[in-house]
Motif scaffolding. Structure first.
Motif, PDB file in Angstrom:
ATOM      1  N   VAL A 105       0.848  -1.200   0.000  1.00 15.33           N
ATOM      2  CA  VAL A 105       0.000   0.000   0.000  1.00 15.33           C
ATOM      3  C   VAL A 105       0.879   1.245   0.000  1.00 15.33           C
ATOM      4  O   VAL A 105       1.930   1.278   0.622  1.00 15.33           O
ATOM      5  CB  VAL A 105      -0.966   0.045   1.211  1.00 15.33           C
ATOM      6  N   SER A 106       0.419   2.249  -0.756  1.00 13.41           N
ATOM      7  CA  SER A 106       1.213   3.466  -0.912  1.00 13.41           C
ATOM      8  C   SER A 106       0.577   4.657  -0.218  1.00 13.41           C
ATOM      9  O   SER A 106       1.194   5.704  -0.117  1.00 13.41           O
ATOM     10  CB  SER A 106       1.322   3.777  -2.399  1.00 13.41           C
ATOM     11  N   GLY A 140      -1.983   5.814  -1.656  1.00 15.68           N
ATOM     12  CA  GLY A 140      -2.743   6.301  -2.802  1.00 15.68           C
ATOM     13  C   GLY A 140      -4.158   5.743  -2.756  1.00 15.68           C
ATOM     14  O   GLY A 140      -4.459   4.846  -1.957  1.00 15.68           O
ATOM     15  N   ASP A 197      -5.987   3.917  -4.934  1.00 12.62           N
ATOM     16  CA  ASP A 197      -6.254   2.547  -5.371  1.00 12.62           C
ATOM     17  C   ASP A 197      -5.858   1.527  -4.315  1.00 12.62           C
ATOM     18  O   ASP A 197      -6.653   0.655  -3.946  1.00 12.62           O
ATOM     19  CB  ASP A 197      -5.514   2.242  -6.676  1.00 12.62           C
ATOM     20  N   LEU A 204       3.812  -1.004   3.690  1.00 14.91           N
ATOM     21  CA  LEU A 204       4.162   0.304   3.132  1.00 14.91           C
ATOM     22  C   LEU A 204       5.680   0.396   3.120  1.00 14.91           C
ATOM     23  O   LEU A 204       6.323   0.181   4.145  1.00 14.91           O
ATOM     24  CB  LEU A 204       3.582   1.424   4.003  1.00 14.91           C
ATOM     25  N   VAL A 205       6.234   0.657   1.944  1.00 14.46           N
ATOM     26  CA  VAL A 205       7.690   0.767   1.860  1.00 14.46           C
ATOM     27  C   VAL A 205       8.074   2.237   1.946  1.00 14.46           C
ATOM     28  O   VAL A 205       7.697   3.029   1.084  1.00 14.46           O
ATOM     29  CB  VAL A 205       8.199   0.152   0.533  1.00 14.46           C
ATOM     30  N   MET A 232       9.046   9.737  -0.301  1.00 14.89           N
ATOM     31  CA  MET A 232       7.617  10.005  -0.157  1.00 14.89           C
ATOM     32  C   MET A 232       7.443  11.493   0.160  1.00 14.89           C
ATOM     33  O   MET A 232       8.407  12.191   0.429  1.00 14.89           O
ATOM     34  CB  MET A 232       7.037   9.177   0.996  1.00 14.89           C
ATOM     35  N   VAL A 288       3.857  -3.184  -8.760  1.00 14.76           N
ATOM     36  CA  VAL A 288       4.258  -4.458  -8.153  1.00 14.76           C
ATOM     37  C   VAL A 288       4.190  -5.627  -9.124  1.00 14.76           C
ATOM     38  O   VAL A 288       4.404  -6.758  -8.745  1.00 14.76           O
ATOM     39  CB  VAL A 288       3.426  -4.748  -6.884  1.00 14.76           C
TER      40      VAL A 288
HETATM   41  N1  LIG Z   1       5.920   3.310  -1.223  1.00 19.02           N
HETATM   42  C1  LIG Z   1       5.157   2.261  -1.524  1.00 19.02           C
HETATM   43  N2  LIG Z   1       4.978   1.280  -0.617  1.00 19.02           N
HETATM   44  C2  LIG Z   1       4.238   0.211  -0.903  1.00 19.02           C
HETATM   45  N3  LIG Z   1       3.618   0.031  -2.074  1.00 19.02           N
HETATM   46  C3  LIG Z   1       3.751   0.972  -3.016  1.00 19.02           C
HETATM   47  C4  LIG Z   1       4.529   2.138  -2.797  1.00 19.02           C
HETATM   48  N4  LIG Z   1       4.457   2.888  -3.932  1.00 19.02           N
HETATM   49  C5  LIG Z   1       3.695   2.219  -4.798  1.00 19.02           C
HETATM   50  N5  LIG Z   1       3.268   1.057  -4.277  1.00 19.02           N
HETATM   51  C6  LIG Z   1       2.449   0.024  -4.907  1.00 19.02           C
HETATM   52  O1  LIG Z   1       2.387   0.289  -6.306  1.00 19.02           O
HETATM   53  C7  LIG Z   1       1.027   0.366  -6.724  1.00 19.02           C
HETATM   54  C8  LIG Z   1       0.868   1.296  -7.897  1.00 19.02           C
HETATM   55  O2  LIG Z   1       0.943   2.650  -7.489  1.00 19.02           O
HETATM   56  P1  LIG Z   1      -0.093   3.715  -8.041  1.00 19.02           P
HETATM   57  O3  LIG Z   1       0.466   5.057  -7.705  1.00 19.02           O
HETATM   58  O4  LIG Z   1      -0.435   3.403  -9.442  1.00 19.02           O
HETATM   59  O5  LIG Z   1      -1.444   3.428  -7.212  1.00 19.02           O
HETATM   60  P2  LIG Z   1      -1.875   4.002  -5.813  1.00 19.02           P
HETATM   61  O6  LIG Z   1      -0.692   4.623  -5.175  1.00 19.02           O
HETATM   62  O7  LIG Z   1      -2.573   2.944  -5.048  1.00 19.02           O
HETATM   63  O8  LIG Z   1      -2.969   5.053  -6.189  1.00 19.02           O
HETATM   64  P3  LIG Z   1      -2.751   6.459  -6.909  1.00 19.02           P
HETATM   65  O9  LIG Z   1      -2.800   6.139  -8.385  1.00 19.02           O
HETATM   66  O10 LIG Z   1      -3.907   7.250  -6.460  1.00 19.02           O
HETATM   67  O11 LIG Z   1      -1.436   7.000  -6.484  1.00 19.02           O
HETATM   68  C9  LIG Z   1       0.274   0.792  -5.480  1.00 19.02           C
HETATM   69  O12 LIG Z   1      -1.087   0.428  -5.557  1.00 19.02           O
HETATM   70  C10 LIG Z   1       1.015   0.018  -4.396  1.00 19.02           C
HETATM   71  O13 LIG Z   1       0.561  -1.313  -4.376  1.00 19.02           O
END
Ligand SMILES: Nc1ncnc2c1ncn2[C@@H]1O[C@H](COP(=O)(O)OP(=O)(O)OP(=O)(O)O)[C@@H](O)[C@H]1O
Ligand SMILES: O=c1[nH]c(=O)c2[nH+]cn([C@@H]3O[C@H](COP(=O)(O)O)[C@@H](O)[C@H]3O)c2[nH]1
Ligand SMILES: NC(=O)CC[C@H](N)C(=O)O
Ligand SMILES: [Mg+2]
Length: 537
Positions: free
Chosen positions: A238-239, A241, A243, A263-264, A269, A373
């Motif tokens: 999870v980011s 974000g 989605d 969360l990485v 960030m 991912v």
């Molecule tokens: N820092 C992070 N830590 C963990 N997972 C991450 C990180 N950055 C990205 N991801 C993973 O990569 C995926 C793709 O990122 P993306 O930005 O397309 O989607 P999101 O962050 O969920 O939503 P948004 O498009 O609104 O930013 C994320 O859904 C998440 O699973």
């Protein structure tokens, strides 16, 4: 389970309209409009074999196409579609394809017709119990985009609408529910287009309008529980974000603590982001979350690197490494505590990604290597679970609201995986990240204060790798430059720069130069996409 099987599972839960895509630039809009009518639909390539279809549609729409029906290599539909016994609507090329199959004649038009046209309806001519143009005034404004046209319709077809240039702008079979229209009801320029599509899917195909987010939640929770079983565990990145948060909350609802979120912290960030995500996801939404602090690892590997693609690759690969280490650790803990091994990987794939990957036109050129991912699966031997793969972004937002996710998260601008690293041009150091972060924080804060945040699709501050001369307190300064980017966009494939009010710009520039050490100049980016992209790198 293959992704077509998953799609079929969902399609079998709803009355479903099948859209066969001939590669038109508007095909996804047909999907949007039908979903807006509350009816579920699936877009598949026009080459789909009807005998291999895994669900029974209640109706079929044939899309437009960049091909001319007279081209040698023009795509054609499996003629079996006409034996399905369900209503069919052909749009533009789709109309021409109906004519080709049922014995009409098409030819190259003398002149291309592109843009507005006035459609006059012939209500007498539609013999069906439900009229395609029910509640549509005559004349009505429609949008045309074609070169070919119908020379003569097949036998048993009658005209139900025409324009001054298209005698056969809308035709219908006299006894069967087969319709063809030369114009595009899916684009907003066709003012009554949504009514026409709704008439087709609800009035003619008799679909139940049960595609709502609340029915989706119930059905999806059940589908996830069945898929994962009573003991299965799921891991997901999870980011913070939209989605990944919505997907995570859905998993939490479905299987509780058997869903593990990671969360990485990659060191790039936004300001205070990791703490905030932790607070919202773990403390407020009760998600079982691990924060992997890997900032030093990421920043160490980015040292001395200035090439944008190299930065993206380093971050993508390091992300996979950190996530895998974390998931092995969680798997170990889960086994020891009797919860069983991790068998599933959650992904926040959305419907536009699915459409892109099944596109009839094939994959497009790589402009930037996006980090997500996707690369994880090969090594991890996990099964994929994608609860959002049927949804568009605005549906994900509606779902988020329904799941009680706070508004400021649901409406958050997208943030790229490689984060601020691709917004600090040149070498990414801790100091440079800090400057970009602080400037970005002020920028977003002021946009929110001005009430503009939701009008803007995405906004951020980038740090340029140049210095310029300035004067502060009678002293010469030689410091860095911040570029402000804000765009309007529906799908992020194309974008226009946002006309930021001058007063807001003044306040932002003033605050950044005063509050962020190391910056003495602020620029506003006035480039659209294309030819620029949204991110600088
Ligand atoms: N820092 C992070 N830590 C963990 N997972 C991450 C990180 N950055 C990205 N991801 C993973 O990569 C995926 C793709 O990122 P993306 O930005 O397309 O989607 P999101 O962050 O969920 O939503 P948004 O498009 O609104 O930013 C994320 O859904 C998440 O699973
Ligand atoms: O998850 C992501 N991983 C990435 O590597 C990535 N690169 C760009 N973006 C986002 O994609 C959209 C289009 O960006 P561009 O116009 O710069 O290609 C914009 O919304 C960008 O923020 C990314 N998202
Ligand atoms: N929009 C379309 O479907 C166009 C179909 C075909 N290429 C034509 O020019 O008539
Ligand atoms: Mg993101």
């Amino acid at each position: 389970m293959s992704s077509t099987e998953v799609a079929a599972q969902v399609a079998n839960m709803y009355d479903t309209i099948l859209i066969l895509d001939f590669g038109s630039q508007y095909s996804h809009l047909i999907t949007r409009r039908i979903r807006e009518a509350g009816v579920y639909c699936e877009l598949l390539p026009c080459t789909q074999k009807i005998s291999e279809l895994k669900f029974k549609p209640k109706g079929v729409v044939l899309s437009g196409s960049p091909y001319s029906i007279t081209d040698k290599d023009a795509p054609h539909v499996d003629p079996e579609v006409f034996n399905l016994g369900v209503p069919i609507l052909g749009i533009c090329y789709g109309l021409q394809e109906i004519a080709r199959n049922l014995g009409g004649e098409t030819s190259l038009a003398v002149k291309r017709e592109y843009g507005h046209a006035e459609l006059t309806l012939d209500p007498q001519a539609d013999h069906h119990s439900f009229h395609l143009f029910q509640d549509v005034p005559s004349p009505t404004n429609v949008w045309m985009s074609h070169g070919d046209h119908l020379e003569s319709p097949p036998n048993d077809f009658v005209i139900i609408g025409s324009t001054s240039t298209s005698a056969y702008a809308a035709v219908a079979h006299t006894t069967l529910p087969i319709y063809g229209i030369q114009f595009h009801p899916e684009v907003t320029h066709s003012v009554d287009g949504s009514i026409i599509l709704r008439n087709f899917v609800i009035g003619i195909c008799q679909c139940e309008a049960n595609w709502t987010m609340s029915s989706f939640v119930d059905k999806e929770l059940e589908r996830i529980r069945n898929l994962v079983g009573p003991t299965g565990s799921v891991i997901g990145a999870v980011s913070g974000g939209v989605d990944s948060t919505v997907a995570a909350v859905l998993m939490k609802r479905a299987i509780g603590d058997r869903f593990h979120a990671v969360l990485v912290d990659n060191g790039v960030m936004r300001l205070n982001e990791c703490e905030q995500v932790k607070k919202t996801l773990a403390d407020n939404l009760g998600i079982n979350l691990t924060v992997a602090d890997a900032a030093d690892l990421f920043l160490g590997r980015l040292k001395g690197v200035t090439d944008p693609e190299k930065k993206r690759k380093i971050i993508g690969n390091t992300f996979i490494e950190v996530f895998e280490t974390e998931s092995h650790r969680i798997d170990e803990v889960s086994r020891q505590s009797g919860l069983g091994p991790i068998e599933w990987l959650l992904q926040g794939t959305l419907y536009p990604d699915v459409i892109e990957s099944i596109s009839f036109k094939g994959p497009s050129a790589t402009i930037k290597s996006h980090h997500n991912v996707g690369g994880l699966l090969e090594n991890m031997r996990l099964k994929l679970i994608e609860p959002l793969r049927e949804l568009f972004k605005d549906e994900v937002r509606a779902l988020g609201t329904l799941l009680d996710i706070p508004d400021d998260l649901v409406w958050r601008h997208p943030f790229p995986g490689p984060g601020i690293a691709i917004r600090v041009l040149g070498e990414v150091t801790r100091e440079q990240v800090e400057i970009a972060r602080r400037a970005d924080h002020i920028y977003i804060e002021e946009i929110k204060k001005a009430g503009l945040y939701r009008q803007i699709a995405q906004a951020y501050a980038a740090l340029l790798p140049v210095r310029s001369v300035g004067v502060m307190g009678d002293q010469r300064t030689y410091e860095q430059v911040i570029a402000l980017r804000a765009v309007e966009s529906k799908d992020f494939m194309t974008a226009d720069w946002f006309p930021m009010p001058v007063e807001t710009l003044k306040r932002i520039s003033n605050r950044i130069i005063n509050e962020v050490q190391g910056v003495n100049r602020v620029l506003y980016d006035v480039s659209s996409k294309p030819p620029s992209t949204i991110e600088f790198e």
